[in-house]
Design an enzyme around this catalytic site. Structure first.
Site, PDB file in Angstrom:
ATOM      1  N   HIS A  80      39.990  93.380  -6.124  1.00 47.88           N
ATOM      2  CA  HIS A  80      39.396  94.304  -5.147  1.00 47.88           C
ATOM      3  C   HIS A  80      40.476  95.256  -4.633  1.00 47.88           C
ATOM      4  O   HIS A  80      40.279  96.466  -4.594  1.00 47.88           O
ATOM      5  CB  HIS A  80      38.772  93.518  -3.990  1.00 47.88           C
ATOM      6  CG  HIS A  80      38.498  94.341  -2.758  1.00 47.88           C
ATOM      7  ND1 HIS A  80      37.501  95.289  -2.706  1.00 47.88           N
ATOM      8  CD2 HIS A  80      39.106  94.379  -1.540  1.00 47.88           C
ATOM      9  CE1 HIS A  80      37.501  95.858  -1.505  1.00 47.88           C
ATOM     10  NE2 HIS A  80      38.467  95.332  -0.779  1.00 47.88           N
ATOM     11  N   SER A 172      50.683 107.279 -14.758  1.00 42.34           N
ATOM     12  CA  SER A 172      49.678 108.265 -14.366  1.00 42.34           C
ATOM     13  C   SER A 172      50.040 108.925 -13.038  1.00 42.34           C
ATOM     14  O   SER A 172      50.018 110.154 -12.907  1.00 42.34           O
ATOM     15  CB  SER A 172      48.319 107.577 -14.266  1.00 42.34           C
ATOM     16  OG  SER A 172      47.428 108.340 -13.494  1.00 42.34           O
ATOM     17  N   SER A 173      50.421 108.102 -12.054  1.00 38.55           N
ATOM     18  CA  SER A 173      50.738 108.652 -10.731  1.00 38.55           C
ATOM     19  C   SER A 173      51.968 109.544 -10.775  1.00 38.55           C
ATOM     20  O   SER A 173      52.007 110.596 -10.131  1.00 38.55           O
ATOM     21  CB  SER A 173      51.004 107.526  -9.733  1.00 38.55           C
ATOM     22  OG  SER A 173      49.834 106.816  -9.498  1.00 38.55           O
ATOM     23  N   TYR A 260      51.450 105.395   2.866  1.00 37.42           N
ATOM     24  CA  TYR A 260      51.453 106.802   3.306  1.00 37.42           C
ATOM     25  C   TYR A 260      51.032 107.718   2.178  1.00 37.42           C
ATOM     26  O   TYR A 260      50.497 108.808   2.415  1.00 37.42           O
ATOM     27  CB  TYR A 260      52.816 107.183   3.883  1.00 37.42           C
ATOM     28  CG  TYR A 260      53.104 106.389   5.134  1.00 37.42           C
ATOM     29  CD1 TYR A 260      52.142 106.312   6.122  1.00 37.42           C
ATOM     30  CD2 TYR A 260      54.282 105.703   5.315  1.00 37.42           C
ATOM     31  CE1 TYR A 260      52.354 105.556   7.259  1.00 37.42           C
ATOM     32  CE2 TYR A 260      54.508 104.954   6.452  1.00 37.42           C
ATOM     33  CZ  TYR A 260      53.538 104.873   7.419  1.00 37.42           C
ATOM     34  OH  TYR A 260      53.755 104.126   8.535  1.00 37.42           O
ATOM     35  N   SER A 271      43.031 117.742   8.570  1.00 39.55           N
ATOM     36  CA  SER A 271      43.625 118.948   9.159  1.00 39.55           C
ATOM     37  C   SER A 271      42.967 120.226   8.653  1.00 39.55           C
ATOM     38  O   SER A 271      43.153 121.290   9.238  1.00 39.55           O
ATOM     39  CB  SER A 271      45.124 119.012   8.853  1.00 39.55           C
ATOM     40  OG  SER A 271      45.769 117.861   9.321  1.00 39.55           O
ATOM     41  N   HIS A 305      58.921  95.223   7.543  1.00 36.27           N
ATOM     42  CA  HIS A 305      58.006  94.743   8.584  1.00 36.27           C
ATOM     43  C   HIS A 305      56.814  94.002   7.966  1.00 36.27           C
ATOM     44  O   HIS A 305      56.032  93.394   8.675  1.00 36.27           O
ATOM     45  CB  HIS A 305      57.541  95.875   9.513  1.00 36.27           C
ATOM     46  CG  HIS A 305      56.714  96.930   8.864  1.00 36.27           C
ATOM     47  ND1 HIS A 305      56.811  98.255   9.210  1.00 36.27           N
ATOM     48  CD2 HIS A 305      55.781  96.879   7.893  1.00 36.27           C
ATOM     49  CE1 HIS A 305      55.954  98.958   8.486  1.00 36.27           C
ATOM     50  NE2 HIS A 305      55.328  98.142   7.677  1.00 36.27           N
ATOM     51  N   LYS A 334      50.297 113.882  15.424  1.00 35.84           N
ATOM     52  CA  LYS A 334      49.148 114.299  14.625  1.00 35.84           C
ATOM     53  C   LYS A 334      47.837 114.069  15.374  1.00 35.84           C
ATOM     54  O   LYS A 334      46.984 114.956  15.444  1.00 35.84           O
ATOM     55  CB  LYS A 334      49.128 113.550  13.285  1.00 35.84           C
ATOM     56  CG  LYS A 334      50.360 113.841  12.450  1.00 35.84           C
ATOM     57  CD  LYS A 334      50.163 113.571  10.985  1.00 35.84           C
ATOM     58  CE  LYS A 334      49.325 114.616  10.325  1.00 35.84           C
ATOM     59  NZ  LYS A 334      49.989 115.915  10.212  1.00 35.84           N
ATOM     60  N   ARG A 453      43.979  84.678   6.006  1.00 33.79           N
ATOM     61  CA  ARG A 453      43.370  85.485   4.944  1.00 33.79           C
ATOM     62  C   ARG A 453      43.516  84.758   3.615  1.00 33.79           C
ATOM     63  O   ARG A 453      44.275  83.797   3.494  1.00 33.79           O
ATOM     64  CB  ARG A 453      44.028  86.857   4.895  1.00 33.79           C
ATOM     65  CG  ARG A 453      45.493  86.799   4.525  1.00 33.79           C
ATOM     66  CD  ARG A 453      46.222  88.101   4.805  1.00 33.79           C
ATOM     67  NE  ARG A 453      45.953  89.088   3.775  1.00 33.79           N
ATOM     68  CZ  ARG A 453      46.814  90.054   3.418  1.00 33.79           C
ATOM     69  NH1 ARG A 453      48.001  90.138   4.015  1.00 33.79           N
ATOM     70  NH2 ARG A 453      46.509  90.919   2.503  1.00 33.79           N
TER      71      ARG A 453
END
Lengths: 534, 288
Positions: A80, A172-173, A260, A271, A305, A334, A453
């Site tokens: 998933h 690909s990326s 990110y 935006s 983190h 932002k 989880r």
């Protein structure tokens, strides 16, 4: 100069694809065709990944084992995540990039069209390789998308297939990112300066740099896994002087910028939308660019983190805690700037704007829970609980995915030349927003109360919240069928859209007809920033 | 040569990428089957690899034809340059991971296993008596006793070879710019010959490692980082030397002009990148 007034060559404005049928799509070099391929692929993957989520939520509807065994449950969790991250959301934004970046910067196409075709066509093969692992002895990887050793090394025959799938996705990326950087830097119309570029273009430019920097890191990390498994190297084995925690460092050095990579294009889309429906310029255009750049920079120095509980030195925990909290500053810039854009604007609430506003609120909730986890001491409580699941689903679903849906409604008329059904769009919005909160908000509570989880069973006191969560997820999944219907209806034909589509939004993409001609900008257009007066 | 067009060249369609993707799929599936012990995987591996090679050849052949046909204007040239630059940057990041693993092992994981910091009990309870030293195959002595590769033998010679190849390549480049095709052809040939000599010596070194030093992939973290770093570097030298060979053949055919020769420069950048990575290897893997 890509094209000048003196251009004497034949004008291709009026001609379409050279091939028809399946060949058009297999061999295309056109940014619009490739953008469409990405978006359709992404929509299919949304339902593939979504189906896996439904299996997870069906199992968690009640305590005890209902439908699947624990190993299969974890295979679903893993696939998933991999399908949604690499198959759904990244291709969705790559699709938007392909469609919109050349139009927004007045480029004739993407800079490296053949490479562009390759970037897309690697994806279906990679996903087939990944999905095939479900049918192998031992099943798909059940380690979670983070692929931590030594757990992931217990995968059966599927292991090398999954690793190679990640390699293909990475190629690909990287190729897509190179193409986007080159297009923006080299094919932008000369009359548009870098700082004048629309925020969506900026978001993607920064994302592309992140991709080039971190996808190779993931490739290296999974290669080490492969070597440890089949060639007895000791990268992640303490007995040989290695360390399984090293993989976590490598993975999250990729993984944190990766989140990110997912959210910056979303920021870009929001935006574009909020100013268009506020009939005002974006508040603090430059500040928004600097904020994104800061977020991108910080993303490289916060990775651990994700690993507060692995036994890092105290100094490491302190550093990563503080650097993580710093991210709240540019992100706050932002959020406040989007809000300030709406302030005293002449607002209207069409579907894209509704999704954008929902993004603003719900993404911020995800940001706040992120701040909670940034603190190392409480994170020992949150780690590996449903609180984490709630947090990242808030930033990914009503965050990134809502932005993608908003972008879809916003630009669908531009792509197809038809307006979508506004009434259905709004119904889709309300269903999605209600169900997404019903799904993920209760997960904060069970998480804080300690529900772990990646476990198919749970203590009975968590039953009510889990049942709510499951009902929400089925509702959310079904609501997305409405999105498919709205898109289908829009493509089939409805009210014609004008070139501007909305109430005179700013940008070069609104100066070309709807639907966009097969070759929109043969000559570099002249960009003049709008004088908003006052 | 035809006058370069003002128009940014956009090919109308291409068949190579999708077939390469299929080739990669077949090859990777084949390797995966092989790794799982299925002999049949080797056929898929060969077929996939052959498809990739054929398609890469065709793709480059087409682009070279277009380039020589003069339909690439300066802006297309700039796109290629930027693309190559960022591709090399991604390669740098790929090598960075393996260097980081080396750094992590030497500065963090080995000292921790030896009880440094708050890891006293790791050492006392799990690996009693293990002391941090480099080179190391870890507290478990993975792969058995081995000797590390000495820096001043073949590796030093290889360093000299690669650095010289950088010089010969630069001489070739200056000759190309000055229009001295004879010097260009000779020094370019020297460059890839040096590259292939490097590779031959690298093979020699691996044979020595496996047969005399008992230094193998299994030799703990030292063996892992040593072979992965030098191995991936060797792969890149192979690719780089092959690309040099291709542009040498193109030079013999009279391709490139003193002002327009992106392919030459792209390959040169790549070769210098391979060179710099080697310097890093020589210092951090062999020497220190």
């Amino acid at each position: 100069m890509s094209a000048t007034a003196a251009d004497i060559h034949d004008n291709h404005d009026d001609h379409g694809p050279v091939h028809t049928g399946i060949k058009r799509w297999l061999f295309t070099t056109n940014h619009k065709d490739i953008g469409t391929l990405y978006l359709v692929f992404s929509l299919i993957m949304l339902f593939v990944g979504g189906l896996m989520a439904m299996i997870i939520r069906a199992e968690l509807f009640q305590p005890g084992l209902q439908f699947v065994n624990p190993n299969f449950f974890n295979q679903m969790v893993t696939l998933h995540a991999l399908v949604m991250v690499f198959g759904m959301i990244m291709p969705a934004f790559a699709g938007f990039a392909n469609w919109m970046i050349p139009l927004m910067i007045g480029a004739p196409d993407m800079a490296l069209p053949r490479l562009n075709n390759w970037s897309f066509w690697l994806l279906p093969f990679a996903v087939v390789l990944l999905a095939s692992t479900l049918f192998m002895p031992g099943g798909a990887p059940a380690s979670g998308w983070t692929l931590y050793p030594p757990l992931v090394l217990q995968t059966g025959d599927a292991f090398p297939f999954a690793i190679f799938a990640v390699h293909l996705l990475g190629i690909s990326s990287i190729m897509a990112a190179i193409n986007i950087i080159v297009t923006i830097m080299n094919l932008r119309t000369p009359s548009m300066s870098l700082m004048q570029m629309p925020l969506f273009v900026w978001g993607w430019l920064i994302t592309a740099y992140l991709l080039i920097a971190v996808m190779p890191v993931l490739a290296g990390g999974v290669t080490m896994l492969l070597m440890d498994q089949f060639f007895a190297t000791s990268f992640f084995q303490a007995a040989g002087g290695g360390d399984p925690v090293l993989f976590q460092h490598i993975f999250w050095f990729f993984g944190h910028p990766e989140v990110y990579i997912i959210i910056l294009p979303a920021f870009g889309i929001i935006s574009q939308i909020i100013p268009a429906f506020s009939r005002k310029p974006l508040f603090g255009h430059s500040a928004m660019i600097y904020a994104m750049a800061s977020i991108a920079f910080l993303s490289f120095i916060v990775w651990a983190h994700h690993m507060f509980t692995v036994g890092m030195p105290l100094a490491g925990q302190m550093f990563f805690m503080l650097s993580t909290m710093l991210i709240a500053i540019p992100t706050g810039v932002k959020v406040f700037n989007w809000t300030a854009t709406m302030w005293q604007g002449s607002l209207s609430f069409e579907t894209p704007m509704l999704f954008a506003i929902a993004f603003l609120f719900l993404f911020t909730i995800g940001g706040f829970s992120g701040l909670m986890m940034a603190m190392a001491p409480p994170d020992f409580q949150y780690h590996d609980t449903y609180f984490i699941v709630a947090h990242f689903h808030y930033v990914l679903v009503p965050g990134a995915m809502f932005a993608a849906i908003a972008g879809c409604y916003f630009w669908l008329p531009k792509w197809t030349g038809h307006m979508y059904d506004e009434r259905l769009g709004q119904i889709h919005f309300w269903l999605s927003t209600i169900f997404v909160n019903l799904t993920f908000f209760p997960q904060h509570f069970v998480g804080l109360a300690g529900m772990p989880r990646r476990i198919p069973d749970y203590a009975v006191q968590f039953t009510n919240f889990n049942a709510m969560s499951s009902i929400g997820s089925f509702g959310f999944g079904l609501s997305q069928l409405l999105l498919v219907y709205v898109i289908y209806k829009c493509v089939k034909g409805a009210r014609k859209a004008t070139a501007e589509v909305w109430d005179s939004p700013e940008g070069l993409e609104w100066t070309v007809p709807s639907p966009v001609p097969y070759h929109a900008f043969d000559k570099a257009p002249t960009y003049t920033p709008r004088n908003w007066g006052g | 040569m035809a006058q370069p067009s003002n128009k940014y060249y956009i090919p109308e369609s291409t068949r190579w990428p999708v077939i390469i993707s299929a080739g990669l799929f077949i090859m990777f599936a084949g390797v995966a089957i092989l790794l799982n012990g299925g002999e049949i995987g080797q056929y898929a591996t060969y077929v996939g690899f052959a498809i990739i090679i054929a398609m890469v050849f065709s793709w480059f052949n087409e682009v070279i034809g277009e380039s020589e046909g003069g339909i690439f204007n300066d802006r297309v040239d700039t796109s290629f340059r930027m693309g190559m630059f960022w591709f090399i940057f991604s390669e740098v990041m790929f090598f960075a991971v393996f260097f980081s693993a080396l750094w992590y092992a030497r500065n963090l994981s080995l000292p921790w296993l030896a009880g440094e910091g708050n890891n006293l009990f790791t050492n006392q309870l799990l690996w009693e008596g293990f002391e941090n030293a480099w080179p190391s195959n870890g507290p478990g002595g993975m792969g058995g006793t081995f000797e590390p590769m000495a820096a001043m033998g073949i590796p030093a010679i290889n360093t000299a070879i690669l650095l010289s190849s950088g010089v010969t390549l630069t001489i070739a480049h200056h000759a190309l710019k000055a229009g001295k095709r004879g010097i260009l052809n000779i020094f370019l040939a020297l460059t890839f010959i040096l590259g292939f000599i490097f590779l031959a010596l690298q093979v020699e070194e691996y044979i020595e490692a496996y047969h005399q030093l008992n230094l193998t992939l299994e030799s703990g973290i030292y063996g892992a980082t040593f072979f992965m770093l030098t191995g991936f570097h060797g792969l890149h030298v192979t690719i780089g030397a092959t690309m040099l060979l291709v542009i040498w053949l193109r030079c013999l055919k009279g391709h490139f002009t003193p002002t327009k020769h992106f392919a030459f420069e792209g390959v040169a950048w790549y070769w210098h990148f391979v060179d710099v990575v080697w310097l890093g290897l020589f210092i951090f893997v062999y020497w220190l």
